[in-house]
Enzyme design. Structure first.
Site, PDB file in Angstrom:
ATOM      1  N   CYS A  66      11.565  35.114  42.949  1.00  0.00           N
ATOM      2  CA  CYS A  66      12.585  34.374  42.737  1.00  0.00           C
ATOM      3  C   CYS A  66      12.795  33.910  44.529  1.00  0.00           C
ATOM      4  O   CYS A  66      12.375  34.453  45.908  1.00  0.00           O
ATOM      5  CB  CYS A  66      13.345  33.587  42.059  1.00  0.00           C
ATOM      6  SG  CYS A  66      14.829  34.140  42.460  1.00  0.00           S
ATOM      7  N   GLY A  67      13.404  32.611  44.926  1.00  0.00           N
ATOM      8  CA  GLY A  67      13.601  32.390  46.227  1.00  0.00           C
ATOM      9  C   GLY A  67      14.387  32.859  46.854  1.00  0.00           C
ATOM     10  O   GLY A  67      14.486  33.569  48.318  1.00  0.00           O
ATOM     11  N   THR A  68      15.773  33.256  45.960  1.00  0.00           N
ATOM     12  CA  THR A  68      16.898  33.925  46.555  1.00  0.00           C
ATOM     13  C   THR A  68      16.731  35.656  45.892  1.00  0.00           C
ATOM     14  O   THR A  68      17.542  36.078  46.498  1.00  0.00           O
ATOM     15  CB  THR A  68      18.187  33.215  46.154  1.00  0.00           C
ATOM     16  OG1 THR A  68      18.054  33.191  44.307  1.00  0.00           O
ATOM     17  CG2 THR A  68      18.276  31.541  46.891  1.00  0.00           C
ATOM     18  N   GLY A  69      15.797  35.178  45.203  1.00  0.00           N
ATOM     19  CA  GLY A  69      16.154  36.767  44.104  1.00  0.00           C
ATOM     20  C   GLY A  69      17.181  36.578  43.321  1.00  0.00           C
ATOM     21  O   GLY A  69      17.307  37.227  42.522  1.00  0.00           O
ATOM     22  N   ILE A  70      17.679  35.807  43.566  1.00  0.00           N
ATOM     23  CA  ILE A  70      20.130  35.459  42.422  1.00  0.00           C
ATOM     24  C   ILE A  70      19.455  35.789  40.891  1.00  0.00           C
ATOM     25  O   ILE A  70      19.774  36.030  40.304  1.00  0.00           O
ATOM     26  CB  ILE A  70      20.570  34.677  42.922  1.00  0.00           C
ATOM     27  CG1 ILE A  70      21.060  35.435  44.656  1.00  0.00           C
ATOM     28  CG2 ILE A  70      21.870  34.595  42.359  1.00  0.00           C
ATOM     29  CD1 ILE A  70      22.032  34.883  45.147  1.00  0.00           C
ATOM     30  N   HIS A 130      26.171  60.236  37.455  1.00  0.00           N
ATOM     31  CA  HIS A 130      25.247  58.807  37.801  1.00  0.00           C
ATOM     32  C   HIS A 130      24.774  58.362  36.459  1.00  0.00           C
ATOM     33  O   HIS A 130      24.503  57.572  35.928  1.00  0.00           O
ATOM     34  CB  HIS A 130      24.048  58.684  38.731  1.00  0.00           C
ATOM     35  CG  HIS A 130      24.711  59.036  40.089  1.00  0.00           C
ATOM     36  ND1 HIS A 130      25.514  58.062  41.069  1.00  0.00           N
ATOM     37  CD2 HIS A 130      23.794  59.563  41.299  1.00  0.00           C
ATOM     38  CE1 HIS A 130      25.627  58.392  42.539  1.00  0.00           C
ATOM     39  NE2 HIS A 130      25.307  59.299  42.259  1.00  0.00           N
ATOM     40  N   HIS A 181      20.282  56.103  41.835  1.00  0.00           N
ATOM     41  CA  HIS A 181      22.231  55.876  41.451  1.00  0.00           C
ATOM     42  C   HIS A 181      21.776  55.355  40.676  1.00  0.00           C
ATOM     43  O   HIS A 181      23.029  55.789  39.475  1.00  0.00           O
ATOM     44  CB  HIS A 181      23.576  55.477  43.308  1.00  0.00           C
ATOM     45  CG  HIS A 181      23.918  56.253  43.739  1.00  0.00           C
ATOM     46  ND1 HIS A 181      25.007  55.707  44.636  1.00  0.00           N
ATOM     47  CD2 HIS A 181      22.758  57.962  44.200  1.00  0.00           C
ATOM     48  CE1 HIS A 181      24.205  57.005  45.242  1.00  0.00           C
ATOM     49  NE2 HIS A 181      23.527  58.048  45.692  1.00  0.00           N
ATOM     50  N   ASP A 200       8.435  33.894  40.420  1.00  0.00           N
ATOM     51  CA  ASP A 200       8.173  31.603  39.892  1.00  0.00           C
ATOM     52  C   ASP A 200       7.083  31.344  41.452  1.00  0.00           C
ATOM     53  O   ASP A 200       7.054  32.121  41.848  1.00  0.00           O
ATOM     54  CB  ASP A 200       9.599  31.169  40.007  1.00  0.00           C
ATOM     55  CG  ASP A 200      10.847  31.646  40.729  1.00  0.00           C
ATOM     56  OD1 ASP A 200      10.386  31.385  42.117  1.00  0.00           O
ATOM     57  OD2 ASP A 200      11.746  30.453  41.337  1.00  0.00           O
ATOM     58  N   HIS A 201       7.848  30.098  41.244  1.00  0.00           N
ATOM     59  CA  HIS A 201       6.368  29.479  42.175  1.00  0.00           C
ATOM     60  C   HIS A 201       6.912  29.607  43.293  1.00  0.00           C
ATOM     61  O   HIS A 201       6.974  29.899  43.990  1.00  0.00           O
ATOM     62  CB  HIS A 201       6.643  27.563  42.535  1.00  0.00           C
ATOM     63  CG  HIS A 201       8.039  27.744  41.835  1.00  0.00           C
ATOM     64  ND1 HIS A 201       9.424  27.534  41.164  1.00  0.00           N
ATOM     65  CD2 HIS A 201       8.700  26.621  43.357  1.00  0.00           C
ATOM     66  CE1 HIS A 201      10.148  27.242  41.413  1.00  0.00           C
ATOM     67  NE2 HIS A 201      10.342  26.251  42.381  1.00  0.00           N
TER      68      HIS A 201
HETATM   69  C1  RB5 Z   1      13.384  27.502  42.801  1.00  0.00           C
HETATM   70  O1  RB5 Z   1      13.288  26.049  43.947  1.00  0.00           O
HETATM   71  C2  RB5 Z   1      14.559  28.086  43.301  1.00  0.00           C
HETATM   72  O2  RB5 Z   1      15.779  27.954  42.682  1.00  0.00           O
HETATM   73  C3  RB5 Z   1      14.271  29.855  42.632  1.00  0.00           C
HETATM   74  O3  RB5 Z   1      13.424  30.257  42.599  1.00  0.00           O
HETATM   75  C4  RB5 Z   1      15.751  30.997  42.782  1.00  0.00           C
HETATM   76  O4  RB5 Z   1      16.019  30.921  44.028  1.00  0.00           O
HETATM   77  C5  RB5 Z   1      16.803  30.872  41.913  1.00  0.00           C
HETATM   78  O5  RB5 Z   1      17.267  31.495  42.047  1.00  0.00           O
END
Ligand code: RB5
Length: 144
Positions: free
Chosen positions: A68-72, A136, A101, A11-12
């Protein structure tokens, strides 16, 4: 040959990471398939996980990288697609074990969490590590 192609999408918030990692992939001899995004304008990360799932499902690639920002968010989105086993990694040991694994086919990185040099190491080790199989195998099969 799908093995030498790696798709990359973000993403951005992950766009700048994606640009660096794409160059690393090319320097390592991979054909980097860029699935976007193409700039810093806000976009929605599930759309890019969906593009990755299409690329794996249609056989364009065997491997992918999502940022993404957090990867989450993008890892939650990715793991809703049956074709993807996406592993969010913040350091190289996780990247190695995600392959060895879990037979992960998608490396996920958080650009606001992990430094770029650590992320670059994660990418190298992820691509260099084979699935160990053995005990595994049964566990990974149960994921499907
Ligand atoms: C975008 O602002 C941010 O929310 C996204 O990149 C990500 O961290 C979501 O999990």
């Amino acid at each position: 040959m799908a093995e030498k192609r790696v798709a990359i999408a973000s993403d951005h918030a992950g766009f700048e990471f994606k640009s660096v990692l794409k160059k690393d992939l090319e320097a390592m001899g991979y054909d980097a398939i860029d699935l976007g995004t193409d700039g810093l304008d806000p976009v929605d990360y599930p759309d890019f996980a969906a593009r990755m799932a299409e690329a794996v499902a249609d056989g364009r690639v065997a491997w992918g990288v999502l940022v993404c920002g957090t990867g989450i968010g993008i890892s939650i989105a990715a793991n809703r697609h049956r074709e993807l086993r996406a592993a969010l990694c913040h350091e190289p040991v996780s990247a190695r074990l995600a392959r060895a694994h879990n037979d992960a086919n998608i490396l996920v990185l958080g650009a606001r969490i992990t430094g770029i040099e650590v992320a670059r190491d994660c990418l190298k080790i992820f691509l260099a590590t084979a699935f160990e199989g053995g005990r595994h195998e049964r566990r990974v099969a149960k994921l499907a």
